[in-house]
Motif scaffolding. Structure first.
Motif, PDB file in Angstrom:
ATOM      1  N   ASP A  66       0.812  -1.060  -0.062  1.00  0.00           N
ATOM      2  CA  ASP A  66       0.007   0.096   0.070  1.00  0.00           C
ATOM      3  C   ASP A  66       0.908   1.214   0.019  1.00  0.00           C
ATOM      4  N   LEU A  67       1.023   1.941  -1.211  1.00  0.00           N
ATOM      5  CA  LEU A  67       2.075   2.969  -1.337  1.00  0.00           C
ATOM      6  C   LEU A  67       1.435   4.068  -0.408  1.00  0.00           C
ATOM      7  N   SER A  68       0.243   4.497  -0.187  1.00  0.00           N
ATOM      8  CA  SER A  68      -0.251   5.402   0.445  1.00  0.00           C
ATOM      9  C   SER A  68       0.231   5.342   1.979  1.00  0.00           C
ATOM     10  N   ALA A  69       0.057   4.177   2.470  1.00  0.00           N
ATOM     11  CA  ALA A  69       0.630   3.928   3.872  1.00  0.00           C
ATOM     12  C   ALA A  69       2.111   3.908   4.119  1.00  0.00           C
ATOM     13  N   ARG A  70       2.714   3.427   2.983  1.00  0.00           N
ATOM     14  CA  ARG A  70       4.313   3.204   3.161  1.00  0.00           C
ATOM     15  C   ARG A  70       4.811   4.695   3.161  1.00  0.00           C
ATOM     16  N   LEU A  71       4.342   5.621   2.462  1.00  0.00           N
ATOM     17  CA  LEU A  71       4.686   6.867   2.162  1.00  0.00           C
ATOM     18  C   LEU A  71       4.257   7.773   3.277  1.00  0.00           C
ATOM     19  N   GLY A  72       3.435   7.278   4.213  1.00  0.00           N
ATOM     20  CA  GLY A  72       2.808   8.089   5.375  1.00  0.00           C
ATOM     21  C   GLY A  72       1.716   9.025   5.145  1.00  0.00           C
ATOM     22  N   PHE A  73       0.780   8.625   4.209  1.00  0.00           N
ATOM     23  CA  PHE A  73      -0.374   9.377   3.935  1.00  0.00           C
ATOM     24  C   PHE A  73      -1.505   8.574   4.424  1.00  0.00           C
ATOM     25  N   GLY A  74      -1.300   7.433   5.276  1.00  0.00           N
ATOM     26  CA  GLY A  74      -2.419   6.577   5.759  1.00  0.00           C
ATOM     27  C   GLY A  74      -2.693   5.552   4.940  1.00  0.00           C
ATOM     28  N   PRO A  75      -3.355   4.338   5.436  1.00  0.00           N
ATOM     29  CA  PRO A  75      -3.728   3.310   4.702  1.00  0.00           C
ATOM     30  C   PRO A  75      -4.950   3.570   3.796  1.00  0.00           C
ATOM     31  N   SER A  76      -4.786   2.853   2.522  1.00  0.00           N
ATOM     32  CA  SER A  76      -5.618   2.994   1.496  1.00  0.00           C
ATOM     33  C   SER A  76      -6.964   2.278   1.900  1.00  0.00           C
ATOM     34  N   ASP A  77      -7.999   2.399   1.396  1.00  0.00           N
ATOM     35  CA  ASP A  77      -9.295   1.662   1.566  1.00  0.00           C
ATOM     36  C   ASP A  77      -9.637   1.248   0.127  1.00  0.00           C
ATOM     37  N   PRO A  78      -9.031   0.324  -0.405  1.00  0.00           N
ATOM     38  CA  PRO A  78      -8.892  -0.073  -1.992  1.00  0.00           C
ATOM     39  C   PRO A  78     -10.399  -0.304  -2.209  1.00  0.00           C
ATOM     40  N   SER A  79     -10.904   0.122  -3.401  1.00  0.00           N
ATOM     41  CA  SER A  79     -12.170  -0.253  -4.186  1.00  0.00           C
ATOM     42  C   SER A  79     -11.894  -0.275  -5.543  1.00  0.00           C
ATOM     43  N   GLN A  80     -12.845  -0.672  -6.524  1.00  0.00           N
ATOM     44  CA  GLN A  80     -12.751  -1.009  -7.773  1.00  0.00           C
ATOM     45  C   GLN A  80     -12.184  -0.161  -8.674  1.00  0.00           C
ATOM     46  N   ARG A  81     -11.714   1.287  -8.246  1.00  0.00           N
ATOM     47  CA  ARG A  81     -11.283   2.230  -8.932  1.00  0.00           C
ATOM     48  C   ARG A  81      -9.831   2.254  -8.872  1.00  0.00           C
ATOM     49  N   HIS A  82      -9.097   1.573  -7.601  1.00  0.00           N
ATOM     50  CA  HIS A  82      -7.677   1.515  -7.527  1.00  0.00           C
ATOM     51  C   HIS A  82      -6.975   0.594  -8.371  1.00  0.00           C
ATOM     52  N   VAL A  83      -5.846   0.639  -8.619  1.00  0.00           N
ATOM     53  CA  VAL A  83      -4.976  -0.410  -9.466  1.00  0.00           C
ATOM     54  C   VAL A  83      -3.873  -0.682  -8.636  1.00  0.00           C
ATOM     55  N   VAL A  84      -3.306  -1.765  -9.197  1.00  0.00           N
ATOM     56  CA  VAL A  84      -1.890  -2.396  -8.438  1.00  0.00           C
ATOM     57  C   VAL A  84      -1.114  -2.387  -9.859  1.00  0.00           C
ATOM     58  N   ILE A  85       0.083  -1.735  -9.551  1.00  0.00           N
ATOM     59  CA  ILE A  85       1.213  -1.486 -10.563  1.00  0.00           C
ATOM     60  C   ILE A  85       1.937  -2.876 -10.110  1.00  0.00           C
ATOM     61  N   ILE A  86       2.100  -3.607 -11.229  1.00  0.00           N
ATOM     62  CA  ILE A  86       3.056  -4.795 -11.002  1.00  0.00           C
ATOM     63  C   ILE A  86       4.245  -4.330 -11.498  1.00  0.00           C
ATOM     64  N   ALA A  87       5.312  -4.432 -10.498  1.00  0.00           N
ATOM     65  CA  ALA A  87       6.831  -3.963 -10.883  1.00  0.00           C
ATOM     66  C   ALA A  87       7.726  -5.112 -10.548  1.00  0.00           C
ATOM     67  N   PHE A  88       9.022  -5.029 -11.444  1.00  0.00           N
ATOM     68  CA  PHE A  88       9.955  -6.116 -11.397  1.00  0.00           C
ATOM     69  C   PHE A  88      11.051  -5.001 -10.889  1.00  0.00           C
ATOM     70  N   HIS A  89      11.753  -5.563  -9.655  1.00  0.00           N
ATOM     71  CA  HIS A  89      12.713  -4.698  -9.054  1.00  0.00           C
ATOM     72  C   HIS A  89      13.740  -5.733  -8.277  1.00  0.00           C
ATOM     73  N   GLU A  90      14.985  -5.655  -8.748  1.00  0.00           N
ATOM     74  CA  GLU A  90      16.152  -6.409  -8.225  1.00  0.00           C
ATOM     75  C   GLU A  90      15.591  -7.985  -7.879  1.00  0.00           C
ATOM     76  N   GLY A  91      15.220  -8.445  -8.952  1.00  0.00           N
ATOM     77  CA  GLY A  91      14.968  -9.899  -9.047  1.00  0.00           C
ATOM     78  C   GLY A  91      13.449 -10.236  -8.354  1.00  0.00           C
ATOM     79  N   ARG A  92      12.740  -9.319  -7.991  1.00  0.00           N
ATOM     80  CA  ARG A  92      11.452  -9.529  -7.070  1.00  0.00           C
ATOM     81  C   ARG A  92      10.226  -8.794  -8.016  1.00  0.00           C
ATOM     82  N   ILE A  93       9.255  -9.681  -7.885  1.00  0.00           N
ATOM     83  CA  ILE A  93       7.988  -8.922  -8.553  1.00  0.00           C
ATOM     84  C   ILE A  93       7.111  -8.255  -7.055  1.00  0.00           C
ATOM     85  N   VAL A  94       6.489  -7.220  -7.357  1.00  0.00           N
ATOM     86  CA  VAL A  94       5.668  -6.769  -6.143  1.00  0.00           C
ATOM     87  C   VAL A  94       4.569  -5.747  -6.805  1.00  0.00           C
ATOM     88  N   GLY A  95       3.583  -5.810  -6.212  1.00  0.00           N
ATOM     89  CA  GLY A  95       2.368  -4.992  -6.514  1.00  0.00           C
ATOM     90  C   GLY A  95       2.417  -3.756  -5.661  1.00  0.00           C
TER      91      GLY A  95
END
Length: 156
Positions: A66-95
């Motif tokens: 949850d990028l919002s929580a990780r960056l200090g904006f508070g936790p997200s309450d995900p809905s159908q409008r939210h997206v998950v960006i699938i990224a590949f970094h240093e050999g790992r896949i993360v959403g």
């Protein structure tokens, strides 16, 4: 092949711009594998508070941050409008959970400015640069190496 394209000729790079808590952020497009709609996650016990859980991505278990929580904006309450960006970094896949993806932007390397030195900004350690636009918008470029937790060593 994608790794060789991280910076195109003439000092330009492409980033995926997205919104979190009504703020604009971006990551290098070469780290992005796909953008998916929100689907509920399976919660992991004792995971950090910014980890929403895991999803099944074509047979692979992928952690969703949850990028919002990780960056200090508070936790997200995900809905159908939210997206998950699938990224590949240093050999790992993360959403990466975001409010929405807004654009793919080509930026000049010389237009990336340093992050102002403000000690009270909790997200400063995760931001590598600021990109300004004529319309007043500012994109903050996220450093996935700092944002993501270090991989844990496997237990025997």
């Amino acid at each position: 092949m994608l790794e060789t394209m991280s910076h195109s000729s003439a000092g330009k790079q492409e980033v995926v711009a997205f919104k979190l808590a009504e703020q604009d952020f971006c990551i290098d497009i070469n780290l992005v594998r796909e953008i998916r709609g929100w689907t509920p996650t399976t919660v992991l016990p004792h995971a950090p508070s910014y980890v929403k859980g895991v999803i099944n991505l074509r047979g692979s278990v992928v952690t969703v941050v949850d990028l919002s929580a990780r960056l200090g904006f508070g936790p997200s309450d995900p809905s159908q409008r939210h997206v998950v960006i699938i990224a590949f970094h240093e050999g790992r896949i993360v959403g990466l959970l975001a409010d929405l993806v807004s654009d793919i932007v080509t930026i000049e390397d010389e237009n990336i400015q340093a992050v102002p030195d403000i000690a009270s900004d909790p997200s400063r350690e995760f931001i590598t640069g600021m990109i300004t636009f004529d319309d007043g918008r500012i994109l903050r470029k996220i450093d996935l190496a700092q944002l993501l937790p270090a991989p844990q060593l496997a237990h025997a």
